[in-house]
Write a protein that holds these residues in place. Structure first.
Motif, PDB file in Angstrom:
ATOM      1  N   TYR A  47      42.596  61.299 107.124  1.00  0.00           N
ATOM      2  CA  TYR A  47      43.104  62.478 106.312  1.00  0.00           C
ATOM      3  C   TYR A  47      44.570  62.778 106.249  1.00  0.00           C
ATOM      4  N   ALA A  48      45.009  63.194 104.977  1.00  0.00           N
ATOM      5  CA  ALA A  48      46.242  63.510 105.035  1.00  0.00           C
ATOM      6  C   ALA A  48      46.446  64.875 104.211  1.00  0.00           C
ATOM      7  N   TYR A  49      47.349  65.675 104.735  1.00  0.00           N
ATOM      8  CA  TYR A  49      47.558  67.111 104.314  1.00  0.00           C
ATOM      9  C   TYR A  49      49.140  67.235 104.265  1.00  0.00           C
ATOM     10  N   ARG A  50      49.156  68.108 103.198  1.00  0.00           N
ATOM     11  CA  ARG A  50      50.833  68.216 102.742  1.00  0.00           C
ATOM     12  C   ARG A  50      50.921  69.846 102.510  1.00  0.00           C
ATOM     13  N   LYS A  51      51.871  70.107 103.106  1.00  0.00           N
ATOM     14  CA  LYS A  51      52.458  71.833 102.683  1.00  0.00           C
ATOM     15  C   LYS A  51      53.888  71.833 102.328  1.00  0.00           C
ATOM     16  N   LEU A  52      53.966  72.472 101.219  1.00  0.00           N
ATOM     17  CA  LEU A  52      55.089  72.597 100.362  1.00  0.00           C
ATOM     18  C   LEU A  52      55.681  74.259 100.442  1.00  0.00           C
ATOM     19  N   ALA A  53      56.573  74.415 101.347  1.00  0.00           N
ATOM     20  CA  ALA A  53      57.044  75.844 101.723  1.00  0.00           C
ATOM     21  C   ALA A  53      57.623  76.219 100.490  1.00  0.00           C
ATOM     22  N   PRO A  54      57.631  77.577 100.403  1.00  0.00           N
ATOM     23  CA  PRO A  54      58.298  78.371  99.434  1.00  0.00           C
ATOM     24  C   PRO A  54      59.722  78.112  99.484  1.00  0.00           C
ATOM     25  N   LYS A  55      60.522  78.030  98.338  1.00  0.00           N
ATOM     26  CA  LYS A  55      61.886  78.118  98.709  1.00  0.00           C
ATOM     27  C   LYS A  55      62.767  79.086  99.489  1.00  0.00           C
ATOM     28  N   SER A  56      62.168  80.244  99.330  1.00  0.00           N
ATOM     29  CA  SER A  56      62.619  81.442 100.132  1.00  0.00           C
ATOM     30  C   SER A  56      62.180  81.522 101.532  1.00  0.00           C
ATOM     31  N   ALA A  57      61.411  80.655 102.073  1.00  0.00           N
ATOM     32  CA  ALA A  57      60.937  80.754 103.465  1.00  0.00           C
ATOM     33  C   ALA A  57      61.866  80.306 104.513  1.00  0.00           C
ATOM     34  N   THR A  58      61.913  81.209 105.396  1.00  0.00           N
ATOM     35  CA  THR A  58      63.044  81.124 106.414  1.00  0.00           C
ATOM     36  C   THR A  58      62.343  79.826 107.570  1.00  0.00           C
ATOM     37  N   ARG A  59      63.101  78.835 107.695  1.00  0.00           N
ATOM     38  CA  ARG A  59      62.571  77.711 108.262  1.00  0.00           C
ATOM     39  C   ARG A  59      62.893  78.010 109.766  1.00  0.00           C
TER      40      ARG A  59
END
Length: 227
Positions: free
Chosen positions: A162-174
């Motif tokens: 299984y493969a999963y990907r999360k693309l965070a918002p540009k404005s997200a505080t990492r």
């Protein structure tokens, strides 16, 4: 009077919109996700999931957790599994088990050797393991957006399930909170994927059974006609 009512209505919409955006930031604002099941049978066999050493690519921003902190953050994310659908084994516990069994401290080895020891031993402790890869803006299409990949492998064959990907918002505080929420999203969606596979398998079995019954009835009718 009419203009005053319109202004009040607009103000209400703006306030509600702000509240919705805030709620989205807490509950669903970790970005866009996508997943893929590579092995349906493998998905259904997973009862115990282990966490492997993560991979970190790209520059780290200020306040972003170190790669050494990610295994604990991933364990924190398992709290999303409120019903206890799966059992989870932390990376540190696997390392300790290997140390006791083989007298090898993989935490002291370089990544390549440590991972080789991990893969060789993990089948004794779990059905599958998840490798998390953090990619900080290395994609030309995504610019500087945070990409987090979760790849789940069979513990005995090391084949991807299984493969999963999360693309965070540009404005997200990492920060740690973002990574924890992303981890929670993964576990939640992984369990949903398992349930979907189980449902699909049940539907497939029922469809096959129906076809077999229909074929049997047809054969009976043809046999009756030939008499």
């Amino acid at each position: 009077m009419k203009k005053c009512l319109q202004l009040l209505l607009m103000l209400c919409i703006l306030v509600l919109g702000a509240q919705s955006a805030f709620a989205g930031g807490l509950l669903g604002g970790t970005g866009v996700s996508e997943d893929r099941v590579y092995d349906q049978d493998g998905m259904l066999k997973i009862k115990t999931l282990a966490i492997a050493a993560p991979i970190y690519n790209g520059p780290k921003t200020e306040g972003e957790p170190d790669v050494e902190d990610l295994p604990e953050i991933l364990m924190e994310g398992t709290l999303a599994d409120k019903k206890g659908v799966l059992n989870y084994i932390s990376y540190r516990d696997v390392c300790q088990n290997i140390k006791v069994a083989k007298h090898i401290d993989i935490l002291r080895l370089d990544r390549k050797k440590a991972f080789a020891e991990y893969k060789e031993a993990i089948g004794k402790y779990a059905d599958a393991y998840v490798v998390v890869t953090v990619s900080n803006g290395t994609s030309a299409n995504d610019g500087t957006r945070l990409n987090v990949f979760f790849d789940v492998y069979d513990a005995n064959t090391s084949k991807v399930i299984y493969a999963y990907r999360k693309l965070a918002p540009k404005s997200a505080t990492r920060d740690t909170l973002l990574y924890t929420e992303i981890a929670k999203d993964f576990y939640t969606d992984f369990i949903k994927a398992q349930n979907k596979v189980e449902e699909d398998k049940e539907k497939e079995a029922k469809a096959i059974l129906k076809m077999e019954k229909d074929a049997a009835k047809k054969a009976e009718k043809e046999a009756a006609k030939s008499k």
